[in-house]
Design a protein around this motif. Structure first.
Motif, short mmCIF file in Angstrom:
data_model
loop_
_atom_site.label_atom_id
_atom_site.label_comp_id
_atom_site.label_asym_id
_atom_site.label_seq_id
_atom_site.Cartn_x
_atom_site.Cartn_y
_atom_site.Cartn_z
N GLU A 256 0.72 -1.21 0.21
CA GLU A 256 0.03 -0.08 0.03
C GLU A 256 1.03 1.24 -0.05
O GLU A 256 1.27 1.99 1.11
N PRO A 257 1.40 1.51 -1.27
CA PRO A 257 2.37 2.87 -1.36
C PRO A 257 1.78 4.02 -0.69
O PRO A 257 2.37 5.01 -0.40
N ASN A 258 0.40 4.24 -0.69
CA ASN A 258 -0.28 5.47 -0.23
C ASN A 258 -0.40 5.23 1.14
O ASN A 258 -1.13 6.56 1.82
N LEU A 259 -0.16 4.40 1.77
CA LEU A 259 -0.53 4.31 3.38
C LEU A 259 0.63 5.25 4.10
O LEU A 259 1.66 4.67 4.61
N ALA A 260 0.37 6.49 4.52
CA ALA A 260 1.19 7.38 5.20
C ALA A 260 1.63 6.88 6.46
O ALA A 260 2.97 6.83 6.61
N SER A 261 0.81 6.36 6.97
CA SER A 261 1.40 5.67 8.54
C SER A 261 2.42 4.61 8.49
O SER A 261 3.32 4.39 9.47
N HIS A 263 4.65 4.42 6.14
CA HIS A 263 5.90 4.88 5.67
C HIS A 263 6.33 5.63 6.88
O HIS A 263 7.83 5.58 7.40
N TYR A 264 5.65 6.37 7.82
CA TYR A 264 6.21 7.03 8.94
C TYR A 264 6.85 6.08 10.04
O TYR A 264 7.90 6.29 10.65
N LYS A 265 6.01 4.88 10.17
CA LYS A 265 6.47 3.80 11.14
C LYS A 265 7.75 3.38 10.80
O LYS A 265 8.77 2.92 11.60
N LEU A 266 7.93 2.99 9.39
CA LEU A 266 9.32 2.53 8.86
C LEU A 266 10.29 3.54 9.01
O LEU A 266 11.45 3.27 9.43
N SER A 267 9.95 4.70 8.97
CA SER A 267 11.18 5.88 9.14
C SER A 267 11.61 5.91 10.54
O SER A 267 12.65 5.95 10.98
N LYS A 283 10.26 9.38 5.83
CA LYS A 283 9.39 10.47 6.54
C LYS A 283 9.04 11.33 5.65
O LYS A 283 7.80 11.82 6.02
N GLU A 284 9.84 11.86 4.75
CA GLU A 284 9.19 12.76 3.68
C GLU A 284 8.11 12.24 2.90
O GLU A 284 7.08 13.04 2.75
N ILE A 285 7.99 10.88 2.45
CA ILE A 285 6.95 10.35 1.80
C ILE A 285 5.85 10.29 2.72
O ILE A 285 4.61 10.74 2.34
N ALA A 286 6.01 10.16 4.05
CA ALA A 286 4.79 10.20 4.80
C ALA A 286 4.21 11.54 4.96
O ALA A 286 2.98 11.72 5.08
#
Length: 312
Positions: A256-261, A263-267, A283-286
């Motif tokens: 789910e490339p558009n799942l902001a949360s 990306h944030y948790k991965l950062s 973080k920037e993607i999120a």
């Protein structure tokens, strides 16, 4: 060598010639082609409409063929024509409303589905879709009341209980949400959305092990669920299992490339592992995705649109 006959080849030339000018023939031919070749079916429906431009079956079937090709805007164009031909045809209104829901055209869906429901109050499909349209417009309580009506009509229809539980969460009725979601899973253990929401409730209640168990059960059967991978990854990060957490969170952003949360948790995880360059990128993607989400300002319940046979 094996030879196959198309519907066209199977007909005697004289009969084919006579049928070429029949709109009904091209509609039936298109319906026979639809399960096998969407584009061929679309051509047949267009030939029917060339003969009879106001054929309601041809317009609806042409819309279906367009949907199968991922051409929802084209499907809506056919359905707008169909509504002009028969403004009070309930199946056409339901078809139009279904496409509008999928295209996130809430006001248009609501208008058509309220009309369908008023014309045929006994239609469970109209009731279900009207509830879904209210969700599109974030009319949480109105949607809940409609799903409650559906539950009284069709007591064993699991998606209605899932929807009510999902709506209870939006309305901050957490105990009611749990009851509805548990009922949905009793009726359909493979209703993964309901299982995910229950796992999230367990996690919010501090029952991390219980949430982990539910998520692993979900992912065993539905491994490409991005949100489940994200949430389980978050749990593993909390438990200090950083390698597994990274694998799960990486899967989540891939699925789910558009799942902001996600990306944030991965950062956060990458910062903890001192992989600063990748962490900054995630973080920037999120941040960008969150900005887009605020602009869109929509919250949706992912429910499969109903099979009318299940709502009788």
């Amino acid at each position: 060598e094996i030879y196959t006959l198309s519907l066209h080849d199977a007909l005697p030339i004289s009969l084919e010639s006579a049928l070429n000018t029949s709109s009904d023939y091209w509609v039936e031919r298109g319906r026979a082609e639809l399960p096998h070749d969407f584009r061929l079916a679309a051509d047949s429906f267009d030939r029917a409409l060339a003969i009879t431009p106001d054929s309601l079956p041809a317009l609806n079937d042409a819309a279906t063929a367009a949907e199968r090709q991922g051409l929802d805007d084209k499907a809506l164009a056919y359905l707008i024509r169909a509504r002009r031909v028969a403004p009070e045809d309930v199946p056409t209104l339901l078809h139009f409303g279904t496409v509008c829901i999928r295209r996130d055209l809430g006001p248009d869906a609501l208008d058509a589905l309220e009309k369908a429901h008023n014309l045929d109050p006994s239609s469970n499909s109209a009731l279900y879709l009207l509830a879904r349209a209210n969700i599109s417009l974030q009319n949480w309580q109105q949607a809940y009341d409609l799903f409650e009506q559906l539950s009284r009509r069709v007591p064993n229809y699991a998606p209605a209980y899932y929807a009510k539980g999902w709506l209870d969460l939006r309305l901050n009725r957490l105990d009611d949400a749990r009851r509805q979601l548990e009922r949905a899973l009793q009726l359909d253990p493979k209703l993964w959305g309901a299982r995910y929401q229950l796992a999230q409730l367990d996690l919010d209640d501090g029952q991390m092990d219980k949430a982990e168990k539910s998520l692993r059960l979900l992912l065993a059967s539905n491994p490409k669920d991005g949100q489940a991978n994200m949430t389980l990854g978050d749990i593993m990060m909390r438990k200090g299992k950083m390698d597994e957490a990274e694998q799960l969170l990486s899967k989540a952003v891939e699925q789910e490339p558009n799942l902001a949360s996600a990306h944030y948790k991965l950062s956060i995880l990458l910062f903890r592992k001192h992989d600063v360059e990748r962490a900054e990128k995630e973080k920037e993607i999120a941040a960008n995705l969150n900005a887009e989400a605020r602009q869109a300002s929509k919250t949706q319940l992912k429910l499969i649109l109903p099979d009318s046979d299940n709502l009788r």
